[in-house]
Design a protein around this motif. Structure first.
Motif, PDB file in Angstrom:
ATOM      1  N   ALA A 122     -47.333  22.267 -24.015  1.00 33.78           N
ATOM      2  CA  ALA A 122     -47.802  23.009 -22.848  1.00 33.78           C
ATOM      3  C   ALA A 122     -46.951  24.232 -22.594  1.00 33.78           C
ATOM      4  N   SER A 123     -45.678  24.180 -23.000  1.00 33.51           N
ATOM      5  CA  SER A 123     -44.831  25.354 -22.905  1.00 33.51           C
ATOM      6  C   SER A 123     -43.952  25.391 -24.133  1.00 33.51           C
ATOM      7  N   VAL A 124     -43.765  26.584 -24.669  1.00 38.18           N
ATOM      8  CA  VAL A 124     -43.022  26.747 -25.913  1.00 38.18           C
ATOM      9  C   VAL A 124     -41.995  27.842 -25.707  1.00 38.18           C
ATOM     10  N   LYS A 125     -40.754  27.551 -26.104  1.00 34.80           N
ATOM     11  CA  LYS A 125     -39.736  28.600 -26.107  1.00 34.80           C
ATOM     12  C   LYS A 125     -39.788  29.317 -27.438  1.00 34.80           C
ATOM     13  N   ARG A 126     -39.707  30.625 -27.369  1.00 34.31           N
ATOM     14  CA  ARG A 126     -39.693  31.423 -28.586  1.00 34.31           C
ATOM     15  C   ARG A 126     -38.296  31.923 -28.819  1.00 34.31           C
ATOM     16  N   VAL A 127     -37.819  31.780 -30.041  1.00 36.41           N
ATOM     17  CA  VAL A 127     -36.526  32.357 -30.378  1.00 36.41           C
ATOM     18  C   VAL A 127     -36.654  33.883 -30.353  1.00 36.41           C
ATOM     19  N   PRO A 128     -35.922  34.581 -29.452  1.00 42.50           N
ATOM     20  CA  PRO A 128     -34.864  34.063 -28.633  1.00 42.50           C
ATOM     21  C   PRO A 128     -35.258  33.797 -27.186  1.00 42.50           C
ATOM     22  N   ARG A 129     -36.500  33.977 -26.787  1.00 40.20           N
ATOM     23  CA  ARG A 129     -36.826  33.798 -25.372  1.00 40.20           C
ATOM     24  C   ARG A 129     -38.189  33.145 -25.239  1.00 40.20           C
ATOM     25  N   ILE A 144     -41.960  32.310 -24.593  1.00 39.00           N
ATOM     26  CA  ILE A 144     -43.215  33.059 -24.670  1.00 39.00           C
ATOM     27  C   ILE A 144     -43.836  33.045 -23.277  1.00 39.00           C
ATOM     28  N   GLY A 145     -43.937  34.203 -22.654  1.00 38.72           N
ATOM     29  CA  GLY A 145     -44.346  34.275 -21.259  1.00 38.72           C
ATOM     30  C   GLY A 145     -45.839  34.383 -21.069  1.00 38.72           C
ATOM     31  N   VAL A 146     -46.614  33.479 -21.628  1.00 36.70           N
ATOM     32  CA  VAL A 146     -48.068  33.514 -21.477  1.00 36.70           C
ATOM     33  C   VAL A 146     -48.577  32.105 -21.269  1.00 36.70           C
ATOM     34  N   ALA A 147     -49.799  32.011 -20.769  1.00 43.47           N
ATOM     35  CA  ALA A 147     -50.470  30.723 -20.630  1.00 43.47           C
ATOM     36  C   ALA A 147     -51.467  30.578 -21.781  1.00 43.47           C
ATOM     37  N   GLY A 148     -52.123  29.417 -21.813  1.00 45.33           N
ATOM     38  CA  GLY A 148     -53.185  29.227 -22.800  1.00 45.33           C
ATOM     39  C   GLY A 148     -52.675  28.897 -24.175  1.00 45.33           C
ATOM     40  N   ILE A 149     -51.750  27.943 -24.295  1.00 43.00           N
ATOM     41  CA  ILE A 149     -51.245  27.519 -25.606  1.00 43.00           C
ATOM     42  C   ILE A 149     -52.224  26.524 -26.204  1.00 43.00           C
ATOM     43  N   THR A 150     -52.736  26.821 -27.398  1.00 44.71           N
ATOM     44  CA  THR A 150     -53.754  25.990 -28.044  1.00 44.71           C
ATOM     45  C   THR A 150     -53.310  25.623 -29.455  1.00 44.71           C
ATOM     46  N   PRO A 151     -52.895  24.361 -29.679  1.00 43.55           N
ATOM     47  CA  PRO A 151     -52.524  23.938 -31.036  1.00 43.55           C
ATOM     48  C   PRO A 151     -53.765  23.783 -31.919  1.00 43.55           C
ATOM     49  N   PHE A 152     -53.605  24.015 -33.238  1.00 46.66           N
ATOM     50  CA  PHE A 152     -54.723  23.779 -34.151  1.00 46.66           C
ATOM     51  C   PHE A 152     -54.286  23.123 -35.461  1.00 46.66           C
ATOM     52  N   GLY A 153     -53.009  22.756 -35.593  1.00 43.05           N
ATOM     53  CA  GLY A 153     -52.553  22.052 -36.782  1.00 43.05           C
ATOM     54  C   GLY A 153     -51.135  21.567 -36.594  1.00 43.05           C
ATOM     55  N   TYR A 154     -50.780  20.478 -37.289  1.00 42.21           N
ATOM     56  CA  TYR A 154     -49.445  19.894 -37.160  1.00 42.21           C
ATOM     57  C   TYR A 154     -48.916  19.473 -38.522  1.00 42.21           C
ATOM     58  N   PHE A 155     -47.594  19.575 -38.682  1.00 46.16           N
ATOM     59  CA  PHE A 155     -46.886  18.990 -39.808  1.00 46.16           C
ATOM     60  C   PHE A 155     -45.745  18.141 -39.249  1.00 46.16           C
ATOM     61  N   THR A 156     -45.477  16.996 -39.853  1.00 49.01           N
ATOM     62  CA  THR A 156     -44.221  16.296 -39.589  1.00 49.01           C
ATOM     63  C   THR A 156     -43.424  16.250 -40.891  1.00 49.01           C
TER      64      THR A 156
END
Length: 533
Positions: free
Chosen positions: A103-110, A112-124
């Motif tokens: 729901a919220s993601v920090k971007r290196v180095p700060r 990401i100041g936006v809404a609407g984060i939508t995942p579409f793929g994952y790796f473990t």
């Protein structure tokens, strides 16, 4: 009399003609209906795909998985790594269990100041042995024909480390590029350490835009050619050395790496109020300068000779500055040359103030600070010891403090180190640098008989019984600055002769400098160096 025989003959001929001229009677229709065999249904793609990527110390390795779901294929690769390790990788379209909501993601180095984060793929990724990749892995995802792809300008890859769960998801690369039906992310220039048997998660996502905004670029029809043109390998992110001048001029010089005898500075940044005593660079190439006055100055990338501070703020109540070091979130810790180390959280402004701090009754003069790839915090504590615990005399030893994330627990504290390598009898730790397996502590002399100083080398992990495994003295001349690059090469900034001594990895007790680089022939006092973009 002949009519009846003629009629019989005619009927026989007619019957024979209807049976194709055969004397055998036609088969009798039993009335049974023959059912046709059904066309088999296609087997659906699995929801996940699993494979093993074997890292190499000499070449890049990659792995493609899928198709899964509607036909998606995922690919990842790792540059030559610090060790051979089997990475078990699972590719899926649904969020891995045990990870926080994206729901919220920090971007290196700060952040990401936006809404609407939508995942579409994952790796473990689960490594069989602890390994450090010198750069972030590359990722790509290929969609079935006819699919509308995510917007590459808003697409990123974020990482979740369960060993540092408090930091949540942190973006490690982006934006993306698109070719045909494939969206790709190239490597980023900072190392990632993967601990054995720990499962890390990576999410592909869009931020601030729905994932179906970009129309895929049609794959061009290839032009026949006798010799195919190979796809060029993306160029690695260039690295630079930054050197600060602890004189009133307040200069910060940038040099391209690797250093050669003919290297000259690209430009000089003049720090307002002067006397630069410490430097750090974050993963985005932003620069932090610690000043003798106790102030910190933050310069945003891209840097040039015209750069000026985007933010200037005090290091708490400090009247001087020790070493700062960035976390992978873009936040940083900064030593105060006293009994505490302050944490500052991004974004930074002129109003920035410590968000947290660490201290301890045994902490006397915290000067050196380092962060390893697992985000452990190392502090060099100088001026400790009594006549009983420090053979070289009261206050002439140093030790190391280690705080594990989230930095709220008790530290590991090493024994007082009086300088175990003759003829050294004193240890005053200045700046520090860390890799996944080593901690380097620059030690200046407390007496003339100790010579020009040294670099103490600790093997990780640090314990309460740890002492240096060996030291480096060749080419060392009052080491007040130290840094390490993603390949493990070590850089030592020498105050007494304004030089930077470089040791090429792998570093051992018998290592000697590959180059001793003269930074300036003028009045230049090196008290801080850093390596980064």
């Amino acid at each position: 009399m002949l009519r009846r025989p003629l009629i019989v003959v005619a009927l026989a001929a007619l019957i024979a003609g209807c049976n194709g001229g055969s004397a055998t009677p036609p088969p009798f229709n039993t009335g049974t209906l023959v059912t046709p065999s059904p066309t088999p249904s296609p087997t659906p793609n699995p929801a996940t795909a699993t494979g093993t990527l074997a890292t190499s110390m000499t070449t890049s390795t990659s792995l493609s998985l899928g198709p899964i779901g509607p036909g998606d294929i995922g690919t990842t690769s790792c540059a030559p790594a610090s060790a051979a390790s089997n990475l078990v990788i699972v590719y899926s379209l649904s969020q891995p269990a045990g990870t926080p909501t994206v729901a919220s993601v920090k971007r290196v180095p700060r952040t990401i100041g936006v809404a609407g984060i939508t995942p579409f793929g994952y790796f473990t990724v689960t490594p069989s042995a602890t390994v450090t990749c010198p750069n972030t892995p590359t990722y790509s995802m290929t969609f079935p024909a006819g699919t509308t792809l995510p917007n590459p300008a808003n697409s990123y890859v974020a990482m979740y480390d369960p060993g540092n769960a408090a930091t949540g998801w942190n973006a490690i690369t982006g934006p993306a590029t698109i070719s045909g039906n494939t969206i790709s992310w190239t490597t980023n220039g900072f190392p990632i350490s993967l601990v054995a048997a720990r499962t890390y998660a990576f999410v592909l996502f869009t931020a601030g835009a729905a994932p179906t905004l970009a129309t895929p670029t049609p794959t061009p029809t290839p032009t026949p050619s006798p010799t195919p043109t190979p796809t060029p390998t993306p160029s690695p992110v260039p690295l630079h050395l930054y050197v600060g001048n602890d004189n009133a001029a307040g200069q910060i010089l940038q040099f391209n790496l690797p250093l050669t005898s003919s290297t000259t500075s690209n430009f000089t940044i003049t720090a307002p109020t002067g006397n630069v005593v410490a430097l750090a660079v974050d993963a985005n190439g932003d620069l932090l300068a610690g000043l003798l006055s106790g102030n910190l100055q933050f310069y945003t990338a891209p840097l040039s000779g015209a750069s000026s501070p985007a933010a200037t703020f005090p290091n708490g109540a400090a009247s001087n500055n020790g070493q700062p070091a960035f976390l992978n979130t873009g936040d940083f810790w900064a030593a105060t040359v006293s009994n505490r180390v302050n944490r500052f959280n991004a974004p930074f402004s002129n109003a920035s103030a410590p968000a947290a701090f660490v201290t301890d009754p045994g902490m006397v003069s915290a000067i050196g600070v380092a962060i390893d790839p697992a985000q452990n915090l190392y502090i060099g504590n100088a001026g400790v010891g009594t006549a009983l615990t420090c053979a070289s005399g009261a206050g002439k030893c140093s030790n190391v403090y280690v705080y594990a994330p989230p930095y709220t627990g008790a530290p590991i504290v090493t024994p007082n180190n009086p300088g175990p390598f003759p003829p050294s009898t004193t240890t005053f730790y200045r700046k520090m640098a860390a890799t996944a397996t080593r901690l380097y502590a620059a030690a200046v002399s407390g007496t003339a008989s100790d010579g020009a100083g040294r670099v103490d080398v600790y093997n990780l992990p640090i314990t309460a019984a740890s002492t240096p495994a060996f030291d480096l003295t060749s080419g060392i001349n009052t080491p007040e600055g130290i840094a390490v690059d993603p390949a493990g090469n070590l850089y030592v900034g020498n105050l007494s002769d304004a030089t930077v001594t470089v040791y090429t990895a792998p570093i051992t007790a018998s290592s000697t400098p590959s180059i001793i680089f003269k930074v300036s022939t003028g009045a230049f006092a090196i008290f801080g160096i850093a390596v980064g973009k």
